[in-house]
Design an enzyme around this catalytic site. Structure first.
Site, PDB file in Angstrom:
ATOM      1  N   GLY A   1       0.825  -1.194   0.000  1.00  0.00           N
ATOM      2  CA  GLY A   1       0.000   0.000   0.000  1.00  0.00           C
ATOM      3  C   GLY A   1       0.864   1.251   0.000  1.00  0.00           C
ATOM      4  N   CYS A   2       0.238   2.384  -0.310  1.00  0.00           N
ATOM      5  CA  CYS A   2       1.014   3.621  -0.419  1.00  0.00           C
ATOM      6  C   CYS A   2       1.513   4.080   0.955  1.00  0.00           C
ATOM      7  CB  CYS A   2       0.205   4.706  -1.109  1.00  0.00           C
ATOM      8  SG  CYS A   2      -1.432   4.996  -0.449  1.00  0.00           S
ATOM      9  N   TYR A   3       0.636   4.112   1.951  1.00  0.00           N
ATOM     10  CA  TYR A   3       1.092   4.499   3.289  1.00  0.00           C
ATOM     11  C   TYR A   3       2.182   3.562   3.792  1.00  0.00           C
ATOM     12  CZ  TYR A   3      -2.898   7.736   3.942  1.00  0.00           C
ATOM     13  OH  TYR A   3      -3.795   8.759   3.858  1.00  0.00           O
TER      14      TYR A   3
ATOM     15  N   THR B   1       4.314   1.757   2.212  1.00  0.00           N
ATOM     16  CA  THR B   1       5.585   1.937   1.500  1.00  0.00           C
ATOM     17  C   THR B   1       6.398   3.068   2.117  1.00  0.00           C
ATOM     18  OG1 THR B   1       4.741   1.079  -0.600  1.00  0.00           O
ATOM     19  CG2 THR B   1       6.603   2.597  -0.722  1.00  0.00           C
ATOM     20  N   ALA B   2       5.764   4.221   2.288  1.00  0.00           N
ATOM     21  CA  ALA B   2       6.495   5.370   2.837  1.00  0.00           C
ATOM     22  C   ALA B   2       6.909   5.120   4.287  1.00  0.00           C
ATOM     23  CB  ALA B   2       5.637   6.629   2.745  1.00  0.00           C
TER      24      ALA B   2
END
Lengths: 339, 339, 339, 339
Positions: free
Chosen positions: D148-150, D152-153
């Site tokens: 997911g995007c969150y 990953t960061a």
């Protein structure tokens, strides 16, 4: 095909940074040097932290040491005409993104600016570079005057009509631009709290764009064109839309006008005629998208570009490709970001 | 002066919520009840969490129990004409913020909607309520059709010219609206990722606004008005700007036209003529600000309003004040938020 | 009850303009004069074109002629401490919206600014004015130091916990503010093209807010508070949200902490505890909305205000109301704009 | 090196469109087909009007005829686990961008969703694909669960600390995402008028991201990690920032923590440690930029990505490059748009 060596003069502004971005992935143009008055560091990596792998490109404070085939000038008004003669003396061809070489009338220049143009010979031989309209002349030009962002969108829409003598009635251009068009320097006109909830018509500088548009349009014998041009600042960053109204179009339902526009760009990669364009479709793209909305006796044309690409750095690279004998579309994205 | 009892039907939409907000600080109109099909709770406090001290105003699911002097209807198209007759049968006067009572032509209504208007008598006697133009008739009206937001801004700018027969040339209205004008229901047209970087011309519904504008303009003997009206959605929330172009104005430099506009509103509190307006100057205000930009043989008029106030709830309260014999400006802010 | 005469020094900034806006509809405070270094015109109408009916309020270039009971100072850092002594010598009480009178430590001031504080006596007697916490002292104060916007939102959330000795674990405040908090002067940090697509943490000035928050929190015997405070700029204009994390809260599921917050504000009009707040609910309002999100062993508190109202001009008027013996909430909107 | 044939299932969503955009300029992956339940037309040109030269890529309504080496699945939750088995039966490898294959615990899945997982074998063998952490396993995987995007960061920032056992204190992640992360379907949470002036913490779905982050972090013997994760929606379109607070870091001024992060990514092209990142630096880029802000006894890490690229389609292509034996960075932009 061997690569060509190019440089950027004025790399810390928005157009200079966009040139660096486009050139960083261009397969045939090698960015060998950049110039900035106050660079943030010795290489492009410090000046453009959004880029990658450009740490070895040096940024100098003067164009004197720049050794390249062609230089892009992305400078404030009045500086390109002081920089170009020196570059040309060293055999470097120039694509100038400022307004310095766009309007040919020396007397008007002096009248407007209160001082004479600093490179009248350069101005005389400079070629206006709206690529789709002036390909042949651009190929051989030593100095190309890259068009303004508003004029690019407006001229591409209206030129086919003017060429067929269809502009006997008034032409009203209501233009909306994102704030990156105003440049990297903070001003009260681009202060976020003032801009973010506003849409603001503004006159400053619109007269120059007005004349740039008018000069680029072919005219029949003596018929003046009645043009109204009003730019508005809108709270987006990238992108520009011209809503162009032809409220009293010659001829019937605008069929001839629509045909004129469609035929003019039938074989272009970077100018497409279709449904009403959306800004995110052209952001990141070198395309101009044109949408037509006919009404009885009138026609509205919507013209959308990325002001930093087709309206600036992208068209500059398109012109440089031509000047250097490279494929016109090389290194230029046709597709947009979408979001 | 004793207060009047008012109600809101359709309080969960944006215009309904704005009515509740304005009325919550109105010194002479007591909000005694509200209606919503699917309220978030039994009182206004749950439906409008941005408000304060409205917890005791009950929200019902039907207007049947509403006991008041005047009801504001803020309903989707087609619902006001079903609700109004019942209210009027109980002696309740109506200010309708929808389009149901704006256009008088029954045949066109049926043609456009595919079904007949549900309250032809109401439509026949309804008074179009652009306050500054129709004060006397509004005072005595039982049903007032509150103007649309685009028409309010456009008509206030153009009416003085039409009244003096100055509109022989084309009129081009390029309108830009914030997204709150599209209402509280999520759609792909108001989806943030799609809207936030775009400025989008749209046709849906523009024909009704076009006709609403045309019908409100006085005409000399048989001269048709050549009107182009194109709304654009821009990424702001509140506010609306009409850029109105008169590219071939009768008479010279537009002096007569400018005088006509200035004189028409010389004594108005809510319509002011001055410099080019900014949207934040009218946000939160019931004012319409007009700015004039003359050019040789042409004139551009910029007209700015808060679409939810002068373009909706504010003008509705202004009309209700008149209908109930109250001071016209009571409870309505003239100043804007500024930021 | 007779009105009081008040003035604004520094009316062309955002807080000054907001004070003028609030005072223009305040029933008990009469704005009798304003001061600006470079006013756009002789009256408030020219300086604040978004306001209405303020054309007769004169704007001077110096506070010397200001004749009033109380002056609001909305000046850049360092100017209030030069202006206040003169006003007080003439018996004028002061609400200062800058940071000049917020922190008591003279040595630290000199250390940070490199020059001594210009009004040490004023600083000694100045009362920090977070209204809900210091009502009694504010009533009698000659000089009130109006809190910063970030500290207002943060302190209101955390103070009840500190007062009960619940802050033994770390406190992390991630604050997000709209750009109006940065003031009216254009800078690269508030340049629209740079800001509109970004969310940016910044350190400049955060140390002063950090100390302002710490100083306002009561402490048990010797327990230091472990506070992290990081402000972020987000692309909205008005409004501020603090997300306050208590990841290792003393005691179980945060029940005691939640009770402490709820009880502290149970009888306040301008501080409400409820669901997670939205910025548009506080825009235009003098309220602080607090939302609680408990997790096992931890608690998150969300605190939202309009940075220009409860975080600036609104709280300043709330304090002035107290100082002048007026009803605390007079002239101040509790409800928000909603949109 | 010959190209590989790839397909996209779910091309009309935002991640599907972004995949099409990246693949349209990828030199080694040939997009041979796409699938959408309700395509706007028979070819990709109609579904993605922002793209260029994709008119010949056919869009089908079912993945059955898709003939390729690898398929990207960009489908709503619950659909990938129904689609993957059929693709794998035909020897097609899968990069799934949904959450279906991210969390291994079958019992928790059923508990959360109220129904069993439809592809337990696929789930068992699926490889979580945070590229920089799992390169070797990704190369040989048949099914890769794209993060997911969150997560990953967040994981890229915190993983080096967890790997060295430095996370004994609490970890607070305050995440801010643009609205494109919410997908292409309009909802009240992404309605422009509601979102444009707000910054909103939300809980929906945060629990899954929370678990995804926790599962990806290595742990010492039995030490639980105390993690708080709160996503916020902010009014930008593309981009995501995690502000990660380590308020009680083991060891001194965070030097060991900073070294751990710097060393982990010293040789990565797509993860860079430097100054506090800006969102426009990663928009259009597959990079994750990490900025470190040390304080006495604590550390804050800022982690920025383009949620549609490194947080979605970009990392998916990065993984596909590895799976197909291609250069990992092929076809992926490292530089950002800048504006």
């Amino acid at each position: 095909m061997a690569g060509n060596r190019v440089g950027i003069v004025g790399v810390t502004g928005y157009l200079g940074g966009e040139l660096a971005r486009v050139l960083s992935s261009h397969p045939g143009l090698d960015l060998v040097g950049a110039v900035a008055r106050n660079p943030s560091g010795p290489t492009l990596g410090e000046c453009c932290p959004f880029l990658s792998d450009v740490r070895e490109v040096r940024v100098s404070r003067s164009p004197e040491g720049l050794d390249c085939d062609l230089a892009f000038l992305a400078l404030p008004p009045g500086e390109a005409m002081r920089t170009t003669p020196g570059l040309r003396a060293r055999g470097i061809r120039v694509v100038d993104l400022s307004e310095d070489y766009r309007l040919k009338d020396l007397a008007k220049y002096e009248q407007e600016h209160g001082s004479p143009h600093q490179d009248p010979e350069g101005l005389a031989e400079a070629q206006y570079g709206l690529t789709e309209l002036h390909r042949t002349s651009i190929r051989g030009a030593q100095v190309v005057a890259n068009p303004g962002c508003y004029p690019t969108a407006a001229i591409l829409a209206v030129h086919p009509l003017a060429a067929r003598g269809l502009l006997s009635g008034p032409v009203v251009i209501d233009a909306k631009s994102g704030t990156s068009g105003a440049g990297a320097g903070p001003t009260s006109a681009t202060h976020h709290p003032a801009v973010a909830g506003d849409v603001h018509p503004y006159g400053n500088g619109s007269h120059r764009h007005y004349r740039e548009i008018l000069e680029a349009l072919p005219r029949g014998a003596g018929t003046p064109i009645s043009l109204t041009f009003t730019p508005h600042l809108i709270p987006i960053v990238r992108g520009l839309l011209c809503s162009i109204y032809l409220p009293a179009l010659q001829g019937e339902p605008g069929e001839e006008a629509m045909s004129a526009i469609r035929e003019a760009y039938a074989h272009e990669l970077f100018v497409k005629v279709g449904e009403i364009p959306r800004i995110p479709w052209v952001v990141g793209s070198n395309r101009c998208l044109l949408g037509l909305e006919p009404n009885p006796g009138s026609l509205t044309v919507f013209s959308a570009i990325d002001n930093l690409l087709k309206g600036g750095a992208g068209q500059a690279v398109q012109n440089a490709n031509l000047m250097l004998g490279r494929p016109e579309h090389e290194g230029l994205p046709a597709g947009g970001m979408g979001l």
